[in-house]
Design a protein around this motif. Structure first.
Motif, PDB file in Angstrom:
ATOM      1  N   ILE A  25       6.375  12.447   9.102  1.00 24.05           N
ATOM      2  CA  ILE A  25       5.167  11.949   8.427  1.00 24.05           C
ATOM      3  C   ILE A  25       4.771  12.972   7.371  1.00 24.05           C
ATOM      4  O   ILE A  25       4.472  14.125   7.695  1.00 24.05           O
ATOM      5  CB  ILE A  25       4.006  11.755   9.415  1.00 24.05           C
ATOM      6  CG1 ILE A  25       4.397  10.758  10.517  1.00 24.05           C
ATOM      7  CG2 ILE A  25       2.750  11.278   8.694  1.00 24.05           C
ATOM      8  CD1 ILE A  25       3.380  10.643  11.639  1.00 24.05           C
ATOM      9  N   GLU A  26       4.817  12.550   6.100  1.00 28.92           N
ATOM     10  CA  GLU A  26       4.411  13.465   5.013  1.00 28.92           C
ATOM     11  C   GLU A  26       2.991  13.122   4.588  1.00 28.92           C
ATOM     12  O   GLU A  26       2.749  12.057   4.020  1.00 28.92           O
ATOM     13  CB  GLU A  26       5.356  13.286   3.811  1.00 28.92           C
ATOM     14  CG  GLU A  26       6.562  14.184   3.888  1.00 28.92           C
ATOM     15  CD  GLU A  26       7.415  14.050   2.634  1.00 28.92           C
ATOM     16  OE1 GLU A  26       6.853  13.843   1.534  1.00 28.92           O
ATOM     17  OE2 GLU A  26       8.649  14.124   2.777  1.00 28.92           O
ATOM     18  N   VAL A  56       7.648   8.576   6.576  1.00 28.50           N
ATOM     19  CA  VAL A  56       6.431   7.813   6.277  1.00 28.50           C
ATOM     20  C   VAL A  56       5.553   8.703   5.411  1.00 28.50           C
ATOM     21  O   VAL A  56       5.273   9.856   5.773  1.00 28.50           O
ATOM     22  CB  VAL A  56       5.674   7.412   7.560  1.00 28.50           C
ATOM     23  CG1 VAL A  56       4.361   6.739   7.209  1.00 28.50           C
ATOM     24  CG2 VAL A  56       6.522   6.487   8.421  1.00 28.50           C
ATOM     25  N   LEU A  57       5.161   8.168   4.256  1.00 28.84           N
ATOM     26  CA  LEU A  57       4.418   8.970   3.290  1.00 28.84           C
ATOM     27  C   LEU A  57       2.956   8.513   3.206  1.00 28.84           C
ATOM     28  O   LEU A  57       2.664   7.314   3.120  1.00 28.84           O
ATOM     29  CB  LEU A  57       5.099   8.810   1.919  1.00 28.84           C
ATOM     30  CG  LEU A  57       4.470   9.543   0.745  1.00 28.84           C
ATOM     31  CD1 LEU A  57       4.511  11.049   0.946  1.00 28.84           C
ATOM     32  CD2 LEU A  57       5.183   9.161  -0.550  1.00 28.84           C
ATOM     33  N   LEU A  58       2.058   9.506   3.231  1.00 27.70           N
ATOM     34  CA  LEU A  58       0.635   9.198   3.057  1.00 27.70           C
ATOM     35  C   LEU A  58       0.181   9.835   1.749  1.00 27.70           C
ATOM     36  O   LEU A  58       0.307  11.055   1.587  1.00 27.70           O
ATOM     37  CB  LEU A  58      -0.195   9.785   4.202  1.00 27.70           C
ATOM     38  CG  LEU A  58       0.182   9.356   5.616  1.00 27.70           C
ATOM     39  CD1 LEU A  58      -0.564  10.178   6.641  1.00 27.70           C
ATOM     40  CD2 LEU A  58      -0.123   7.880   5.804  1.00 27.70           C
ATOM     41  N   THR A  59      -0.290   9.029   0.794  1.00 27.84           N
ATOM     42  CA  THR A  59      -0.755   9.614  -0.476  1.00 27.84           C
ATOM     43  C   THR A  59      -2.124   9.046  -0.832  1.00 27.84           C
ATOM     44  O   THR A  59      -2.602   8.097  -0.189  1.00 27.84           O
ATOM     45  CB  THR A  59       0.186   9.266  -1.653  1.00 27.84           C
ATOM     46  OG1 THR A  59       0.158   7.850  -1.818  1.00 27.84           O
ATOM     47  CG2 THR A  59       1.590   9.741  -1.413  1.00 27.84           C
ATOM     48  N   SER A  60      -2.716   9.645  -1.871  1.00 27.57           N
ATOM     49  CA  SER A  60      -4.031   9.139  -2.294  1.00 27.57           C
ATOM     50  C   SER A  60      -4.215   9.367  -3.786  1.00 27.57           C
ATOM     51  O   SER A  60      -3.564  10.221  -4.383  1.00 27.57           O
ATOM     52  CB  SER A  60      -5.125   9.864  -1.529  1.00 27.57           C
ATOM     53  OG  SER A  60      -5.086  11.227  -1.842  1.00 27.57           O
ATOM     54  N   ASN A  61      -5.077   8.578  -4.374  1.00 30.30           N
ATOM     55  CA  ASN A  61      -5.499   8.816  -5.758  1.00 30.30           C
ATOM     56  C   ASN A  61      -6.902   8.259  -5.930  1.00 30.30           C
ATOM     57  O   ASN A  61      -7.370   7.478  -5.090  1.00 30.30           O
ATOM     58  CB  ASN A  61      -4.532   8.182  -6.766  1.00 30.30           C
ATOM     59  CG  ASN A  61      -4.435   6.681  -6.576  1.00 30.30           C
ATOM     60  OD1 ASN A  61      -5.381   5.945  -6.839  1.00 30.30           O
ATOM     61  ND2 ASN A  61      -3.284   6.223  -6.073  1.00 30.30           N
ATOM     62  N   LYS A  62      -7.526   8.705  -7.020  1.00 32.71           N
ATOM     63  CA  LYS A  62      -8.931   8.331  -7.183  1.00 32.71           C
ATOM     64  C   LYS A  62      -9.214   7.911  -8.618  1.00 32.71           C
ATOM     65  O   LYS A  62      -8.738   8.554  -9.560  1.00 32.71           O
ATOM     66  CB  LYS A  62      -9.798   9.534  -6.807  1.00 32.71           C
ATOM     67  CG  LYS A  62     -11.261   9.242  -6.749  1.00 32.71           C
ATOM     68  CD  LYS A  62     -12.026  10.504  -6.381  1.00 32.71           C
ATOM     69  CE  LYS A  62     -13.508  10.241  -6.474  1.00 32.71           C
ATOM     70  NZ  LYS A  62     -14.299  11.442  -6.319  1.00 32.71           N
ATOM     71  N   THR A  63      -9.955   6.829  -8.779  1.00 28.80           N
ATOM     72  CA  THR A  63     -10.459   6.470 -10.100  1.00 28.80           C
ATOM     73  C   THR A  63     -11.966   6.733 -10.058  1.00 28.80           C
ATOM     74  O   THR A  63     -12.464   7.278  -9.067  1.00 28.80           O
ATOM     75  CB  THR A  63     -10.202   4.985 -10.417  1.00 28.80           C
ATOM     76  OG1 THR A  63     -10.976   4.199  -9.516  1.00 28.80           O
ATOM     77  CG2 THR A  63      -8.733   4.633 -10.290  1.00 28.80           C
ATOM     78  N   ASP A  64     -12.686   6.300 -11.114  1.00 27.05           N
ATOM     79  CA  ASP A  64     -14.132   6.547 -11.137  1.00 27.05           C
ATOM     80  C   ASP A  64     -14.839   5.964  -9.936  1.00 27.05           C
ATOM     81  O   ASP A  64     -15.726   6.561  -9.352  1.00 27.05           O
ATOM     82  CB  ASP A  64     -14.743   5.930 -12.421  1.00 27.05           C
ATOM     83  CG  ASP A  64     -14.496   6.845 -13.595  1.00 27.05           C
ATOM     84  OD1 ASP A  64     -14.086   7.992 -13.330  1.00 27.05           O
ATOM     85  OD2 ASP A  64     -14.689   6.404 -14.741  1.00 27.05           O
ATOM     86  N   SER A  65     -14.413   4.758  -9.576  1.00 29.87           N
ATOM     87  CA  SER A  65     -15.190   4.070  -8.550  1.00 29.87           C
ATOM     88  C   SER A  65     -14.449   3.862  -7.228  1.00 29.87           C
ATOM     89  O   SER A  65     -15.062   3.466  -6.241  1.00 29.87           O
ATOM     90  CB  SER A  65     -15.626   2.699  -9.090  1.00 29.87           C
ATOM     91  OG  SER A  65     -14.479   2.002  -9.525  1.00 29.87           O
ATOM     92  N   VAL A 114      -0.160   4.072   2.589  1.00 28.08           N
ATOM     93  CA  VAL A 114       0.710   4.371   3.736  1.00 28.08           C
ATOM     94  C   VAL A 114       2.048   3.696   3.423  1.00 28.08           C
ATOM     95  O   VAL A 114       2.140   2.465   3.393  1.00 28.08           O
ATOM     96  CB  VAL A 114       0.113   3.819   5.046  1.00 28.08           C
ATOM     97  CG1 VAL A 114       1.020   4.150   6.227  1.00 28.08           C
ATOM     98  CG2 VAL A 114      -1.287   4.371   5.275  1.00 28.08           C
ATOM     99  N   ILE A 115       3.060   4.522   3.128  1.00 29.31           N
ATOM    100  CA  ILE A 115       4.331   3.966   2.655  1.00 29.31           C
ATOM    101  C   ILE A 115       5.435   4.270   3.671  1.00 29.31           C
ATOM    102  O   ILE A 115       5.621   5.429   4.063  1.00 29.31           O
ATOM    103  CB  ILE A 115       4.718   4.582   1.289  1.00 29.31           C
ATOM    104  CG1 ILE A 115       3.547   4.419   0.309  1.00 29.31           C
ATOM    105  CG2 ILE A 115       5.977   3.952   0.722  1.00 29.31           C
ATOM    106  CD1 ILE A 115       3.629   5.335  -0.902  1.00 29.31           C
ATOM    107  N   ASP A 116       6.123   3.219   4.114  1.00 30.83           N
ATOM    108  CA  ASP A 116       7.233   3.485   5.048  1.00 30.83           C
ATOM    109  C   ASP A 116       8.550   2.975   4.479  1.00 30.83           C
ATOM    110  O   ASP A 116       8.580   2.234   3.493  1.00 30.83           O
ATOM    111  CB  ASP A 116       6.928   2.864   6.424  1.00 30.83           C
ATOM    112  CG  ASP A 116       6.881   1.354   6.405  1.00 30.83           C
ATOM    113  OD1 ASP A 116       7.838   0.730   5.929  1.00 30.83           O
ATOM    114  OD2 ASP A 116       5.873   0.780   6.888  1.00 30.83           O
TER     115      ASP A 116
END
Ligand code: ADP
Length: 333
Positions: free
Chosen positions: A211-212, A248-257, A263-265
């Protein structure tokens, strides 16, 4: 039940509208009547004075008085017709309003009934299997100790599954009618994800899955327990439906709102025709059903979606058979 409640509510609305309308008519009638009365008295004085020869005689006095009486009757008639009109219109409007008022309650009760039916149905199948197994073995007079132990072990597995089903049902009903107001707290996304990864790591180890966790530490407002539950469900599924030795990859990103968490497998993927249904309660893709080593009752994703909705967020999924699946949870930043 809802029809009689609707009729009762309609009658109450009509009663209130009619009371207001009749009070209104009464006040108008009295006001105008007083005016007529004053006019009548004034005319009477004029007639008397005219008879005494005090004024030059004005014409048609008695006709005027007759007209006043006629106007009075006409006014009562008009007010009566207006009241009947209001009664008819208000009855229709009240019936409509009563239906509108009761609709969310009706939907909620229907949803609850569906929930109970679905839950009983899901409980019945394993319970019947359990009962049959025990009955058949009890009838076997030559049942050996080993066979009895095997039976007990299989029964225990069923009981463990049933327990997880009842836990899931409880979680679902717990989140079903929450509306997200009043339980917000400031939470750190990293803290939640670290917690989630810790919970699922033992399961991942069994399949040698890595799990990354690359989720950034965003701060958001929400229900900590709920969001943890949501990502446990997604990560648990990612591991459950992945092949051995995958990532299994866990990533995130953010926009203004919006904050997006993915969760990518690299697992088996979900067929396109199944994608619109996987968030439905008790829906399991057939292939998963037949895989005896994969337990579950098809409740996880419906719980996850409910939690996302409570947070005014959503869950999206893209998947390719044989390649893998990506779940994206979008939450307001
Ligand atoms: P459960 O996992 O208990 O069966 P869920 O509601 O969590 O129930 O999932 C519904 C169905 O969606 C599963 O039965 C499975 O077929 C499919 N599914 C969910 N997540 C994944 C995934 N990451 N990869 C492949 N299939 C998945």
């Amino acid at each position: 039940m809802f029809h009689s409640a609707r009729i009762k509510l309609t009658l109450w609305y009509v009663l209130i509208i009619m009371f207001v309308s009749m009070m209104f008519s009464f006040i108008i009638y009295n006001g105008i009547n007083n005016e007529f009365g004053r006019f009548e008295r004034y005319q009477q004085i004029r007639i008397e004075r005219e008879q005494q020869g005090l004024f030059p005689p004005p014409p048609l006095r008695s006709i005027e008085i007759g007209m006043i009486e006629e106007s009075r009757q006409r006014l009562s008639m008009i007010l009566f017709v207006v009241d009947v009109g209001i009664l008819i219109i208000s009855a229709g409007a009240a019936y409509f309003l009563a239906g509108k008022t009761l609709r969310p309650i009706k939907e909620m009760v229907e949803e609850q009934n569906r929930f109970i039916t679905d839950a009983s149905h899901e409980l019945r199948t394993p319970l019947t299997a359990l009962r049959t197994e025990i009955e058949v073995n009890l009838r076997d007079k030559k049942l050996s100790l080993d066979a009895a132990k095997t039976l007990l072990k299989s029964n225990l597995d069923e009981v463990v599954n049933l327990q997880s089903l009842s836990d899931n049902l409880l979680t679902l009903s717990q989140f079903q009618y929450k509306n997200g107001n009043g339980f917000w707290e400031e939470i750190s996304l990293s803290e939640i994800m670290n917690n989630v990864v810790k919970k699922i790591t033992p399961l991942a180890r069994q399949k040698n899955i890595v799990i990354e966790n690359k989720v950034k530490n965003y701060t958001l407002k929400g229900d900590k327990q709920g969001l943890t539950e949501l990502f446990v469900i997604l990560l648990d599924n990612a591991v459950k439906y992945s092949t051995k030795n995958s990532v299994v990859l866990l990533t995130s990103n953010k926009t203004d709102s919006v904050i997006n968490i993915e969760v990518i497998d690299q697992g088996e993927g979900i067929k396109e025709e199944d994608l619109p249904h996987i968030f439905d309660r008790f829906y399991r893709v057939d292939k998963a059903r037949s895989k005896e080593n994969i337990t579950g009752y098809g409740l996880g994703l419906s719980i996850a979606r409910k939690i996302a909705e409570i947070h005014k967020g959503e869950i999206k999924v893209v998947s390719k058979i044989g390649k893998g699946t990506k779940f994206t949870v979008s939450l307001p930043a």
